[in-house]
Scaffold this motif. Sequence first.
Motif, PDB file in Angstrom:
ATOM      1  N   CYS A  16       0.816  -1.225   0.000  1.00  0.00           N
ATOM      2  CA  CYS A  16       0.000   0.000   0.000  1.00  0.00           C
ATOM      3  C   CYS A  16       0.845   1.268   0.000  1.00  0.00           C
ATOM      4  CB  CYS A  16      -0.930   0.011   1.207  1.00  0.00           C
ATOM      5  SG  CYS A  16      -0.093   0.248   2.798  1.00  0.00           S
ATOM      6  N   CYS A  21      -1.589  -1.686   5.156  1.00  0.00           N
ATOM      7  CA  CYS A  21      -1.715  -3.126   4.888  1.00  0.00           C
ATOM      8  C   CYS A  21      -0.869  -4.030   5.784  1.00  0.00           C
ATOM      9  CB  CYS A  21      -1.389  -3.402   3.430  1.00  0.00           C
ATOM     10  SG  CYS A  21       0.378  -3.302   3.024  1.00  0.00           S
ATOM     11  N   CYS A  24       4.984  -4.263   4.956  1.00  0.00           N
ATOM     12  CA  CYS A  24       6.376  -3.837   5.175  1.00  0.00           C
ATOM     13  C   CYS A  24       6.819  -3.929   6.634  1.00  0.00           C
ATOM     14  CB  CYS A  24       6.558  -2.407   4.672  1.00  0.00           C
ATOM     15  SG  CYS A  24       5.657  -1.196   5.655  1.00  0.00           S
TER      16      CYS A  24
HETATM   17  S1  FES Z   1       3.389  -1.288   2.558  1.00  0.00           S
HETATM   18 FE1  FES Z   1       1.463  -1.336   3.488  1.00  0.00          FE
HETATM   19  S2  FES Z   1       1.897  -0.778   5.538  1.00  0.00           S
HETATM   20 FE2  FES Z   1       3.783  -0.519   4.529  1.00  0.00          FE
END
Ligand code: FES
Length: 67
Positions: A16, A21, A24
């Motif tokens: 995202c 989301c 990461c």
């Molecule tokens: S890529 Fe979604 S929270 Fe970091």
Amino acid sequence: MFEVLDNNGVFLAVSCESGVCGTCQTGVIDGVPDHRDVFLTDQEHASGKLVMPCCSRSKTPILELDL
Ligand code: FES
């Protein structure tokens, strides 16, 4: 934070890129994150042991990540 990693050849899975989301999620070894995500709980933010590098920053000159 993600841009710094990416610009220096460090791969980090992201989706995202806005702190929603959880893709990461990364451990923090040393330093204090400046949380900008809405994925981690308030307790997780307060613990300082996790960070979402896609959108967060560092409150300290060095933030050591468990990549
Ligand atoms: S890529 Fe979604 S929270 Fe970091």
